[in-house]
Design a protein around this motif. Structure first.
Motif, mmCIF file in Angstrom:
data_model
loop_
_atom_site.group_PDB
_atom_site.id
_atom_site.type_symbol
_atom_site.label_atom_id
_atom_site.label_comp_id
_atom_site.label_asym_id
_atom_site.label_seq_id
_atom_site.Cartn_x
_atom_site.Cartn_y
_atom_site.Cartn_z
ATOM 1 N N ASN A 76 0.849 -1.181 0.000
ATOM 2 C CA ASN A 76 0.000 0.000 0.000
ATOM 3 C C ASN A 76 0.887 1.233 0.000
ATOM 4 O O ASN A 76 1.944 1.258 0.632
ATOM 5 C CB ASN A 76 -0.895 -0.024 1.243
ATOM 6 N N VAL A 77 0.481 2.294 -0.714
ATOM 7 C CA VAL A 77 1.337 3.466 -0.864
ATOM 8 C C VAL A 77 1.676 4.108 0.478
ATOM 9 O O VAL A 77 2.798 4.584 0.682
ATOM 10 C CB VAL A 77 0.699 4.487 -1.831
ATOM 11 N N SER A 78 0.742 4.103 1.414
ATOM 12 C CA SER A 78 1.037 4.701 2.718
ATOM 13 C C SER A 78 2.044 3.863 3.485
ATOM 14 O O SER A 78 2.893 4.394 4.217
ATOM 15 C CB SER A 78 -0.241 4.889 3.536
ATOM 16 N N THR A 79 1.997 2.536 3.303
ATOM 17 C CA THR A 79 2.984 1.659 3.945
ATOM 18 C C THR A 79 4.363 1.868 3.325
ATOM 19 O O THR A 79 5.375 1.944 4.034
ATOM 20 C CB THR A 79 2.564 0.186 3.812
ATOM 21 N N SER A 80 4.407 1.977 2.009
ATOM 22 C CA SER A 80 5.686 2.223 1.334
ATOM 23 C C SER A 80 6.310 3.527 1.813
ATOM 24 O O SER A 80 7.514 3.593 2.090
ATOM 25 C CB SER A 80 5.477 2.281 -0.184
ATOM 26 N N ALA A 81 5.495 4.563 1.908
ATOM 27 C CA ALA A 81 6.002 5.846 2.390
ATOM 28 C C ALA A 81 6.564 5.712 3.789
ATOM 29 O O ALA A 81 7.637 6.257 4.100
ATOM 30 C CB ALA A 81 4.896 6.893 2.346
ATOM 31 N N ALA A 82 5.861 4.988 4.657
ATOM 32 C CA ALA A 82 6.306 4.835 6.039
ATOM 33 C C ALA A 82 7.646 4.103 6.119
ATOM 34 O O ALA A 82 8.544 4.498 6.880
ATOM 35 C CB ALA A 82 5.248 4.086 6.853
ATOM 36 N N VAL A 83 7.801 3.048 5.327
ATOM 37 C CA VAL A 83 9.052 2.271 5.358
ATOM 38 C C VAL A 83 10.241 3.150 4.981
ATOM 39 O O VAL A 83 11.276 3.158 5.659
ATOM 40 C CB VAL A 83 8.937 1.057 4.413
ATOM 41 N N VAL A 84 10.102 3.902 3.906
ATOM 42 C CA VAL A 84 11.229 4.711 3.434
ATOM 43 C C VAL A 84 11.452 5.921 4.328
ATOM 44 O O VAL A 84 12.593 6.287 4.639
ATOM 45 C CB VAL A 84 11.007 5.130 1.969
ATOM 46 N N LEU A 85 10.382 6.543 4.780
ATOM 47 C CA LEU A 85 10.535 7.692 5.692
ATOM 48 C C LEU A 85 11.269 7.292 6.968
ATOM 49 O O LEU A 85 12.131 8.036 7.456
ATOM 50 C CB LEU A 85 9.173 8.288 6.042
ATOM 51 N N TYR A 86 10.969 6.125 7.496
ATOM 52 C CA TYR A 86 11.626 5.742 8.743
ATOM 53 C C TYR A 86 13.058 5.277 8.545
ATOM 54 O O TYR A 86 13.862 5.321 9.484
ATOM 55 C CB TYR A 86 10.768 4.733 9.522
ATOM 56 N N GLU A 87 13.402 4.860 7.338
ATOM 57 C CA GLU A 87 14.827 4.652 7.059
ATOM 58 C C GLU A 87 15.530 6.001 7.072
ATOM 59 O O GLU A 87 16.646 6.137 7.609
ATOM 60 C CB GLU A 87 15.027 3.969 5.714
ATOM 61 N N ALA A 88 14.886 7.024 6.531
ATOM 62 C CA ALA A 88 15.446 8.369 6.581
ATOM 63 C C ALA A 88 15.572 8.849 8.027
ATOM 64 O O ALA A 88 16.594 9.438 8.407
ATOM 65 C CB ALA A 88 14.574 9.329 5.774
ATOM 66 N N VAL A 89 14.570 8.606 8.840
ATOM 67 C CA VAL A 89 14.622 8.990 10.261
ATOM 68 C C VAL A 89 15.792 8.294 10.936
ATOM 69 O O VAL A 89 16.545 8.918 11.708
ATOM 70 C CB VAL A 89 13.295 8.631 10.968
ATOM 71 N N ARG A 90 15.971 6.994 10.661
ATOM 72 C CA ARG A 90 17.067 6.242 11.270
ATOM 73 C C ARG A 90 18.412 6.880 10.931
ATOM 74 O O ARG A 90 19.263 7.078 11.820
ATOM 75 C CB ARG A 90 17.039 4.791 10.783
ATOM 76 N N GLN A 91 18.593 7.213 9.666
ATOM 77 C CA GLN A 91 19.868 7.794 9.248
ATOM 78 C C GLN A 91 20.050 9.213 9.789
ATOM 79 O O GLN A 91 21.154 9.603 10.189
ATOM 80 C CB GLN A 91 19.968 7.825 7.723
ATOM 81 N N ARG A 92 18.992 9.986 9.797
ATOM 82 C CA ARG A 92 19.101 11.399 10.198
ATOM 83 C C ARG A 92 19.256 11.586 11.692
ATOM 84 O O ARG A 92 19.685 12.652 12.143
ATOM 85 C CB ARG A 92 17.858 12.166 9.701
ATOM 86 N N THR A 93 18.951 10.559 12.481
ATOM 87 C CA THR A 93 19.038 10.691 13.936
ATOM 88 C C THR A 93 20.167 9.888 14.558
ATOM 89 O O THR A 93 20.385 9.972 15.763
ATOM 90 C CB THR A 93 17.715 10.263 14.604
ATOM 91 N N ARG A 94 20.887 9.132 13.755
ATOM 92 C CA ARG A 94 21.935 8.305 14.361
ATOM 93 C C ARG A 94 23.170 9.126 14.675
ATOM 94 O O ARG A 94 23.402 10.174 14.078
ATOM 95 C CB ARG A 94 22.295 7.142 13.440
#
Length: 266
Positions: free
Chosen positions: A248-266
């Motif tokens: 689902n498009v909202s699930t896809s967005a969530a997966v990629v956004l949270y990879e960005a969150v992981r990288q941006r906050t580490r």
């Protein structure tokens, strides 16, 4: 002065509220409907001042009266409705007796400011209000700076977008524009556009999201357009090991956004 009390479902004010379910009425008036205690409280916290709040004591939950009084304190007119009158204007299953007429959400494209290293969600061609609302909830949770709807069928003021977003459409800056304007503005500002597509060997965890970045997702049926993919900085896919070939498009967005969150906050 005592609050207005409406008992008849045929009251002209209620007909005006029902009309706001149509996009044309929302666009012409610059207003929309927000239903639900939780949604109203979040909108108030985001600085929204409702024009009016309609409530049905028979249906309200424990937090309902507090939300109504908070809206009153913010300057909203308060109107009490009978059960039959509230049923006329409610658009939710299992309503909790709180509905508000509020300014339609959304920035003007001319008012959009991209700061240093912005974190953006770019949504192209999405049709379903529920999906757009769900992505807003994720964007709010992930700390996204801006959500751009490019050539989307639905509008930010759609009551079902507000419902699906749980009111976060008022807490996250949102704007509508064309695909060409969105990509030109982002890439001209040095923002890397990471496009989701199954047609690439690059996994979504293999690119850098730590600078200015926009995660781009496309329509439910077709995904991103060829023009959008061609103009993007990176194309990434989400690994799929089951029989389904897409999320689902909202699930896809969530997966990629949270990879960005992981990288941006580490």
């Amino acid at each position: 002065m005592a609050d207005l009390h409406i008992t008849s479902p045929s009251n002209p004010r209620l007909k005006e509220l029902v009309a706001l379910r149509r996009r044309r009425a929302r666009d012409e008036s610059g207003t929309t409907l927000l239903e639900g205690t939780e949604e109203l409280l979040l909108a108030l916290e985001a600085g929204v001042t409702p024009f009016a709040v309609y409530h049905c004591p028979e249906l309200m939950h424990e937090a309902g009266p507090g939300a109504v009084e908070a809206a009153r304190a913010a300057g909203a007119e308060v109107v009490e409705l009978s059960r039959t009158a509230f049923d006329k204007v409610s658009y939710r299953e299992g309503p909790d007796g709180v509905l508000a007429k509020v300014p339609a959400p959304g920035l003007s494209w001319d008012d959009v400011e991209l700061g240093e290293s912005p974190f953006v969600l770019l949504v192209e061609g999405v049709e379903k209000p529920g999906n757009l609302g769900a992505m807003l909830r994720t964007a709010d949770a992930a700390g996204v700076d801006l959500v751009i709807a490019a050539d989307c069928v639905t509008d930010w003021g759609n009551p079902n977008v507000i419902r699906g977003s749980k009111g976060t459409v008022f807490s996250v800056p949102v704007v509508s524009t064309t695909r060409a304007q969105a990509w030109a503005r982002l890439t001209g500002h040095g923002v890397a556009v990471v496009a989701t597509t199954p047609d690439t060997d690059v996994v979504h965890t293999d690119v850098d999201y730590t600078g200015g970045v926009a995660v781009a997702v496309g329509s439910e049926k077709y995904g991103l357009t060829d023009e959008a993919l061609a103009a993007s900085t990176h194309r990434v896919r989400i690994p799929m090991v089951g029989r389904a070939n897409s999320l689902n498009v909202s699930t896809s967005a969530a997966v990629v956004l949270y990879e960005a969150v992981r990288q941006r906050t580490r």
